[in-house]
Design an enzyme around this catalytic site. Structure first.
Site: not given
Ligand code: ATP
Length: 326
Positions: A14, A26, A28, A75, A105-107, A129, A131, A133, A175, A250, A259
């Site tokens: 996100g 980063v 510069r 993603r 973020g986390d992912g 992010t 969030d 988190d 989230r 409501r 965002r």
């Molecule tokens: P936000 O918290 O703002 O949603 P995020 O970084 O957590 O951001 P995600 O959609 O969870 O967003 O992850 C972004 C991308 O990171 C995913 O589309 C994927 O390409 C990669 N990713 C996430 N989890 C994994 C995993 N277990 N293995 C490999 N790649 C991953």
């Protein structure tokens, strides 16, 4: 991997206000230290699709004040597979990139950890992010701007809520994290926040009603974190309609407005410091860490800690909110 000479930078997951300030910092800082920089478009997807462009200092001119990310974000399901990551690694090597800075973020940081371990690539993560988190950093890039956006929007909703003497459930992002809902609630003087962190401990809605939250008020604003655990604003409104039909209820779901927008000074400064710190960390030989901030000091947090551990909310804030909403 030996000495780092060329850094690839990408934004993933996100988008969050302040990502551009981080890209600028980063880029510069890397150039200042004699490194080459490559911008990778559309996150891991762009790494797989080979969307890689050389970045000079001018590529990041005039972006510190812009929301979103000039590198775009995406993603990528493919990056979740070993084959996808192999392609990403091949493209990275062909472009001469020998280290990565990943803003997300986390992912995104989970993906970075796996990629770093698989191919022995030095990667530094930046917490990007709204969030807030990620464990190990007091603040994430974008959180402060999102909080301010929530505050401005809810102030406007308060006007109409007061005029009609209504109860409003306002759903905010997060989230499964209640930082935006809880701190947003304090900032707008809301009657309550319903957050996932305590959803399994108490029935927050029942408690709210039992405490007579509308006794001295002619309107009520309740901020709700989007989460299955809270039921979301819609779920709570349904419950009120069924269980407490005396209330004129409501729902507003703030959605993607949270965002966007120009990053606040706090987010710009945080992003600038962390972007700078990411390059320092790489040059010091740090690998596979997220740079964060704790008590206003830059800290290096191993990926495993930043992603795995649940970041706790400050429970004192719940009490503050409860006392101030009498
Ligand atoms: P936000 O918290 O703002 O949603 P995020 O970084 O957590 O951001 P995600 O959609 O969870 O967003 O992850 C972004 C991308 O990171 C995913 O589309 C994927 O390409 C990669 N990713 C996430 N989890 C994994 C995993 N277990 N293995 C490999 N790649 C991953």
């Amino acid at each position: 991997m030996g000495v780092v000479k060329c850094v690839g930078i990408l934004t993933s997951g996100g988008d969050a206000p302040g990502m551009n300030a981080a890209i600028r910092a980063v880029t510069r800082s890397a150039i200042y230290n004699g490194l080459a920089v490559k911008g990778i478009y559309r996150g891991y997807k762009g790494l797989i699709d080979n969307e890689i462009v050389e970045f000079k200092t001018q590529n990041v001119s005039n972006i510190i004040q812009q929301g979103g990310t000039i590198l775009k974000t995406a993603r990528s399901q493919e990056f979740m597979t070993p084959e996808g990551r192999q392609l990403a690694y091949d493209n990275m090597c062909n472009a001469g990139i020998d280290a990565l800075v990943v803003i997300g973020g986390d992912g995104s940081l989970t993906g970075a950890r796996i990629f770093a371990e698989e191919f022995d690539v030095p990667i530094i993560g930046l917490p990007g992010t709204i969030d807030n988190d990620l464990y190990g950093t007091d603040r994430t890039i974008g959180y402060d701007t999102a909080l301010n956006t929530i505050m401005e929007a809810v102030d406007k909703i308060r006007d109409t809520a007061t005029s009609h003497e209504r109860l409003f459930f306002i759903e905010v992002m997060g989230r499964d994290a209640g930082f935006l809902a809880l701190n947003g609630a304090i900032a707008v003087g809301a009657e309550a926040a319903i957050i996932p962190e305590i959803a399994t401990e108490v029935d927050q809605l029942a408690e709210l009603i039992q405490n007579g939250f509308r006794k001295s008020k002619n309107s009520s604003i309740v901020l709700v974190a989007e989460s299955e655990l809270t039921g979301g604003a819609m779920g709570l409104a349904e419950r009120v309609k069924n269980e407490y039909p005396q209330y004129d209820v409501r729902v507003t779901i703030l959605g993607h407005i949270q965002r966007g927008g120009s990053p606040t000074a706090n987010d710009r400064i945080l992003a600038s410091r962390l972007g700078n710190a990411a390059i320092d960390a790489l040059l010091e030989g740090q690998r596979n860490i997220m740079v964060g901030v704790q008590n206003d000091e830059i800290v290096n947090v191993p990926f495993v800690k930043a992603i795995k551990k649940d970041k706790p909310i400050n429970r004192d804030l719940l009490n503050t909110l409860r006392i101030l909403s009498i």
